[in-house]
Design a protein around this motif. Structure first.
Motif, mmCIF file in Angstrom:
data_model
loop_
_atom_site.group_PDB
_atom_site.id
_atom_site.type_symbol
_atom_site.label_atom_id
_atom_site.label_comp_id
_atom_site.label_asym_id
_atom_site.label_seq_id
_atom_site.Cartn_x
_atom_site.Cartn_y
_atom_site.Cartn_z
ATOM 1 N N THR A 1 11.329 -10.848 29.814
ATOM 2 C CA THR A 1 11.131 -12.279 30.085
ATOM 3 C C THR A 1 10.842 -13.025 28.798
ATOM 4 N N ALA A 2 9.979 -12.464 27.950
ATOM 5 C CA ALA A 2 9.670 -13.094 26.668
ATOM 6 C C ALA A 2 10.919 -13.185 25.793
ATOM 7 N N ALA A 3 11.713 -12.122 25.799
ATOM 8 C CA ALA A 3 12.937 -12.120 24.997
ATOM 9 C C ALA A 3 13.898 -13.208 25.461
ATOM 10 N N ASN A 4 14.040 -13.371 26.770
ATOM 11 C CA ASN A 4 14.925 -14.412 27.300
ATOM 12 C C ASN A 4 14.439 -15.801 26.909
ATOM 13 N N ALA A 5 13.114 -16.004 26.956
ATOM 14 C CA ALA A 5 12.563 -17.314 26.589
ATOM 15 C C ALA A 5 12.796 -17.604 25.109
ATOM 16 N N GLU B 1 15.216 -16.411 23.284
ATOM 17 C CA GLU B 1 16.648 -16.660 23.127
ATOM 18 C C GLU B 1 17.007 -18.083 23.532
ATOM 19 N N ASP B 2 16.339 -18.580 24.574
ATOM 20 C CA ASP B 2 16.591 -19.948 25.032
ATOM 21 C C ASP B 2 16.176 -20.984 23.997
ATOM 22 N N HIS B 3 15.294 -20.597 23.083
ATOM 23 C CA HIS B 3 14.794 -21.534 22.080
ATOM 24 C C HIS B 3 15.304 -21.210 20.681
ATOM 25 N N GLY B 4 16.483 -20.614 20.644
ATOM 26 C CA GLY B 4 17.177 -20.492 19.369
ATOM 27 C C GLY B 4 16.912 -19.233 18.575
ATOM 28 N N TRP B 5 16.150 -18.285 19.126
ATOM 29 C CA TRP B 5 15.914 -17.039 18.411
ATOM 30 C C TRP B 5 17.081 -16.077 18.642
ATOM 31 N N TYR B 6 17.440 -15.354 17.603
ATOM 32 C CA TYR B 6 18.417 -14.275 17.733
ATOM 33 C C TYR B 6 17.637 -13.034 18.146
ATOM 34 N N VAL B 7 17.909 -12.533 19.346
ATOM 35 C CA VAL B 7 17.097 -11.464 19.927
ATOM 36 C C VAL B 7 17.879 -10.154 19.943
ATOM 37 N N VAL B 8 17.235 -9.107 19.445
ATOM 38 C CA VAL B 8 17.805 -7.759 19.489
ATOM 39 C C VAL B 8 16.855 -6.894 20.300
ATOM 40 N N GLU B 9 17.335 -6.322 21.405
ATOM 41 C CA GLU B 9 16.487 -5.509 22.274
ATOM 42 C C GLU B 9 16.766 -4.025 22.085
ATOM 43 N N ASN B 10 15.725 -3.228 22.339
ATOM 44 C CA ASN B 10 15.813 -1.764 22.309
ATOM 45 C C ASN B 10 16.323 -1.237 20.973
ATOM 46 N N LEU B 11 15.880 -1.866 19.892
ATOM 47 C CA LEU B 11 16.288 -1.414 18.561
ATOM 48 C C LEU B 11 15.459 -0.192 18.163
ATOM 49 N N PRO B 12 16.102 0.907 17.718
ATOM 50 C CA PRO B 12 15.326 2.039 17.192
ATOM 51 C C PRO B 12 14.471 1.554 16.025
ATOM 52 N N SER C 1 14.193 -17.074 6.863
ATOM 53 C CA SER C 1 14.243 -16.340 8.121
ATOM 54 C C SER C 1 12.840 -15.969 8.578
ATOM 55 N N GLU C 2 12.638 -15.957 9.899
ATOM 56 C CA GLU C 2 11.377 -15.512 10.468
ATOM 57 C C GLU C 2 11.630 -14.284 11.301
ATOM 58 N N LEU C 3 10.718 -13.318 11.220
ATOM 59 C CA LEU C 3 10.853 -12.070 11.955
ATOM 60 C C LEU C 3 9.679 -11.914 12.910
ATOM 61 N N LEU C 4 9.997 -11.732 14.184
ATOM 62 C CA LEU C 4 8.993 -11.506 15.212
ATOM 63 C C LEU C 4 9.296 -10.179 15.893
ATOM 64 N N VAL C 5 8.315 -9.267 15.912
ATOM 65 C CA VAL C 5 8.450 -7.996 16.609
ATOM 66 C C VAL C 5 7.766 -8.143 17.968
ATOM 67 N N VAL C 6 8.529 -7.977 19.038
ATOM 68 C CA VAL C 6 8.013 -8.125 20.398
ATOM 69 C C VAL C 6 7.864 -6.737 21.009
ATOM 70 N N THR C 7 6.656 -6.397 21.411
ATOM 71 C CA THR C 7 6.413 -5.090 22.006
ATOM 72 C C THR C 7 5.302 -5.219 23.039
ATOM 73 N N GLY C 8 4.797 -4.108 23.529
ATOM 74 C CA GLY C 8 3.729 -4.163 24.519
ATOM 75 C C GLY C 8 3.910 -3.134 25.609
ATOM 76 N N MET C 9 3.099 -3.247 26.642
ATOM 77 C CA MET C 9 3.132 -2.298 27.747
ATOM 78 C C MET C 9 4.406 -2.446 28.583
ATOM 79 N N SER C 10 4.923 -1.334 29.034
ATOM 80 C CA SER C 10 6.063 -1.372 29.947
ATOM 81 C C SER C 10 5.653 -2.106 31.216
ATOM 82 N N GLY C 11 6.466 -3.072 31.637
ATOM 83 C CA GLY C 11 6.151 -3.849 32.827
ATOM 84 C C GLY C 11 5.358 -5.110 32.543
#
Length: 299
Positions: free
Chosen positions: A30-34, A36-47, A15-25
């Motif tokens: 958009t990155a999460a959707n991309a 997901e389109d390429h086979g990643w299981y995406v979890v948003e707004n996780l505490p 398994s590979e783990l990628l943490v996606v974060t950054g500035m609001s806006g």
């Protein structure tokens, strides 16, 4: 398996783990959707404190979820402490992960919030810029330690999706992707550059009337720049200097780096050198190289 602050050592084999974060806006959705389109299981707004638990669960079924991307929204100092603690626990438990940080200029972020007619989550009773400044203060350490930074200032949603696609193939992230970018010093340094090379030592084609209208992508300018005294030696030595860096990045599990090449206006010298440098770096093993010209076409 050993316990580290309640988190078991689960180091997933596949398994590979990628943490996606950054500035609001800056484009997290958009990155999460991309991804997901390429086979990643995406979890948003996780505490953040649930990150370890989720990673442990996924590690038990790596074939079902081989690529996990977790999108975390940093909105307060307290939440940042939770993120730092969660990432430290993962590292201590032997879990391999990388952090993708999305950024953009203050002006761009303001425009995006204004066009969306929504307030910045940290602005409270102040201006949007106040919220942005507060968020930059909160995320500074996270940005400084991120494995990959994408500056989305000049990217629309389609260009950002393309950038994410280029970084992450269906089989996972590219071993090492080098982005060689030309720029003009008079427009400012690229904020996402790992290395900056100054090629203003090369004679400027701008002062040659027949070359001035052309760019570093044209043969006459390219030949003028590459044949100038010192250019060949610079390219040879710069590539040699980058080889141990690239090897070290690979050992440290870093997968992306931006090499910025600058001249005065980003039209002639930096463009020609960027194209040639990209060709030479592309000959190195286990490296994927792309050349971009940030300021080409600007007046």
């Amino acid at each position: 398996m050993t316990e580290v602050d309640g988190l078991q050592s689960v180091k997933p084999a596949e398994s590979e783990l990628l943490v996606v974060t950054g500035m609001s806006g800056a484009g997290r959705s958009t990155a999460a959707n991309a991804l997901e389109d390429h086979g990643w299981y995406v979890v948003e707004n996780l505490p953040p404190l649930m990150l370890g638990t989720l990673t442990e669960l996924v590690s038990r079924m790596p074939h079902s979820i081989p690529k996990l991307a977790v999108v975390i929204d940093v909105r307060s100092k307290e939440l940042f402490q939770d993120i730092r603690e969660a990432l430290n626990n993962l590292r201590a438990a032997g879990v391999t992960y990388r952090v993708l940080f999305l950024d953009a200029s203050d002006q761009t972020l303001v425009q995006r919030f204004e066009s969306g007619r929504r307030p910045h989550p940290l602005q409270e009773d102040g201006r949007i810029l106040d919220g942005i400044a507060a968020e930059r203060d909160v995320v500074k350490e996270l940005r400084d330690t991120a494995d990959i930074i994408i500056d989305t200032t000049k990217l629309n949603v389609h260009a950002l999706a393309t950038a994410v696609t280029e970084l992450f193939s269906e089989q996972g992230p590219i071993v090492l992707r080098l982005n060689v970018m030309s720029f003009g010093f008079k427009y400012g340094l690229p904020v996402d550059s790992n290395f900056v090379a100054d090629v203003r030592f090369i004679p400027n084609p701008h002062w040659v009337p027949q070359l001035r209208p052309h760019t570093g992508q044209d043969a006459d300018v390219r030949d003028f720049v590459l044949s100038a005294l010192g250019t060949e030696e610079f390219l040879d030595r710069y590539v040699d200097a980058l080889v141990p860096v690239i090897d070290g990045y690979r050992r440290e599990n870093k997968h992306y780096a931006t090499i910025a090449v600058g001249c005065t206006g980003g039209k002639h010298r930096s463009v020609a050198v960027t194209e040639e440098l990209a060709k030479r770096l592309a000959k190195l093993p286990h490296v994927t190289v792309a050349a971009h010209h940030r300021d080409l076409g600007r007046e």
